[in-house]
Motif scaffolding. Structure first.
Motif, PDB file in Angstrom:
ATOM      1  N   UNK A  54     -22.138  46.611  67.143  1.00 20.75           N
ATOM      2  CA  UNK A  54     -22.075  47.431  68.356  1.00 20.75           C
ATOM      3  C   UNK A  54     -22.848  46.782  69.494  1.00 20.75           C
ATOM      4  N   UNK A  55     -22.992  45.444  69.424  1.00 22.90           N
ATOM      5  CA  UNK A  55     -23.753  44.742  70.454  1.00 22.90           C
ATOM      6  C   UNK A  55     -22.955  43.579  71.025  1.00 22.90           C
ATOM      7  N   UNK A  56     -23.268  43.258  72.267  1.00 21.45           N
ATOM      8  CA  UNK A  56     -22.728  42.033  72.847  1.00 21.45           C
ATOM      9  C   UNK A  56     -23.860  41.022  72.823  1.00 21.45           C
ATOM     10  N   UNK A  57     -23.555  39.810  72.364  1.00 17.06           N
ATOM     11  CA  UNK A  57     -24.610  38.792  72.278  1.00 17.06           C
ATOM     12  C   UNK A  57     -24.256  37.642  73.215  1.00 17.06           C
ATOM     13  N   UNK A  58     -25.205  37.333  74.111  1.00 14.57           N
ATOM     14  CA  UNK A  58     -24.999  36.231  75.057  1.00 14.57           C
ATOM     15  C   UNK A  58     -26.058  35.171  74.781  1.00 14.57           C
TER      16      UNK A  58
END
Ligand code: ADP
Length: 359
Positions: free
Chosen positions: A280-284
């Motif tokens: 449920x996360x966006x990783x940059x």
């Protein structure tokens, strides 16, 4: 007496009262008896009883008054100390540490008695205010330093420009330095303002759905002139990710990270930007092949005004605020920002953001 049932408490007090009364009467009895025998008079029984009772009460009252005064004076010292401590705090003197002098309780009681809780709270408040005051002073001295350095340089070069003998090339160089130092000051004031607004609860926080990959690409394209000028190989991998976040604020995070990467990567180096969804996360991730950061500096680079390599950062024109702003924004989104780096091998920043902002 905490932990003892109330009726035992009352029973002890009543017993003490009667014991004191008995003692006073006994004292009065022996005193009057001694006086009668000394003057050689034997009074009537009733008279002796009345005199004995009155003297007994008198002794009792006198004893109670002395005891009361002693207790009150201890109480008085306690309250005076407390009021003086609060006055000192209100005057800005936070070097306050009130001793638990009033009826020092033992371990278990210490936690419970409201007066001792009050003293602990005042001591804690003074310690916290002192820490905040130290932070404020450190902040002011950092700002003064950051403003003072470019101003000294501007002043020096402006004075040098007054010399008519300067050739056009030198003049141009001095003007360029002045221009750069002015840009530095202007960036510093921008960043200070941003931090102040972010710190205050006034900052508008408007999470809305948008495409994170498009935002990242736009930021990278916007600084193309800078990375192109340094012949940097820009490698971008971005999955299509929908996110709910404050678009303006998040844009600031990417700008700060990408600008740092470009700033610290040498000519012909490489920057990789990566975006993917993870649960449920966006990783940059923003990674570069710059000089890296020493282990000792890593835990501190998100602090305000912290610069890992002072000489390099100075020539690169930073003020040590960019990462603290990025961290603040990530925290506001209940996300995280972390760094991995090895001196000589490059640096990688990772930002993880929840895809949705909970209520
Ligand atoms: P600045 O405006 O000085 O760059 P930042 O808060 O952005 O301030 O960064 C703090 C410090 O962290 C910098 O001064 C620099 O020493 C170090 N740093 C940040 N990003 C990088 C990077 N990509 N490579 C090497 N060092 C970096």
């Amino acid at each position: 007496m905490k932990g003892v049932p109330l009726f035992v408490h009352i029973a002890i007090k009543v017993s003490l009262f009667f014991a004191a009364l008995l003692l006073s009467w006994t004292a009065a009895f022996y005193l009057t008896a001694a006086i009668y025998s000394r003057v050689g008079w034997e009074p009537h029984g009733l008279f002796a009883l009345i005199v004995n009772a009155m003297l007994g009460f008198l002794i009792f009252g006198f004893g109670a008054a002395i005891l009361g005064r002693f207790i009150r004076s201890k109480e008085h010292v306690f309250w005076t100390e407390l009021i003086e401590a609060i006055r000192r705090i209100s005057r800005g003197d936070f070097h306050v540490n009130i001793e638990q002098s009033f009826g020092e309780p033992n371990g278990r009681q210490r936690k419970k008695h409201p007066l001792h809780q009050l003293v602990d709270s005042i001591n804690d408040m003074a310690a916290n205010l002192k820490a905040m005051e130290e932070l404020r002073q450190e902040f002011i001295s950092n700002v003064s330093h950051e403003i003072g350095t470019p101003l000294t340089s501007i002043r020096g070069f402006a004075r040098a420009l007054k010399d008519d003998r300067l050739d056009p090339e030198q003049r141009q160089r001095y003007l360029t330095v002045i221009e750069e130092e002015c840009a530095r000051l202007s960036k510093l004031s921008d960043n200070l303002l941003k931090l102040a607004v972010l710190d205050s609860d006034r900052h508008p926080f408007h999470p809305a759905p948008y495409r994170l990959d498009k935002q990242l690409t736009a930021v990278i394209l916007a600084c193309e002139p800078q990375w192109e000028a340094k012949n940097i190989d820009m490698d971008v991998y971005a999955e299509a990710v929908d996110i709910v976040a404050d678009e303006m604020l998040m844009s600031q995070v990417w700008v700060n990270l990408v600008h740092n990467a470009v700033k610290f990567t040498p000519e012909g180096g490489k920057i990789s930007v990566f975006l993917a969804r993870k649960g449920d996360r966006a990783v940059v991730r923003v990674a570069d092949t710059g000089p890296g950061i020493a282990d000792a500096d890593l835990p501190r680079i998100f602090e305000r005004f912290y610069k890992a390599d002072k000489s390099r950062t100075r020539s690169a024109g930073g003020s040590g605020l960019g990462l603290s702003i990025a961290k603040k924004i990530a925290d506001m989104h209940r996300g995280s920002i972390s760094v991995r780096s090895r001196p000589g091998e490059g640096t990688e920043f990772t930002v993880a953001l929840p895809l949705r902002q909970g209520k």
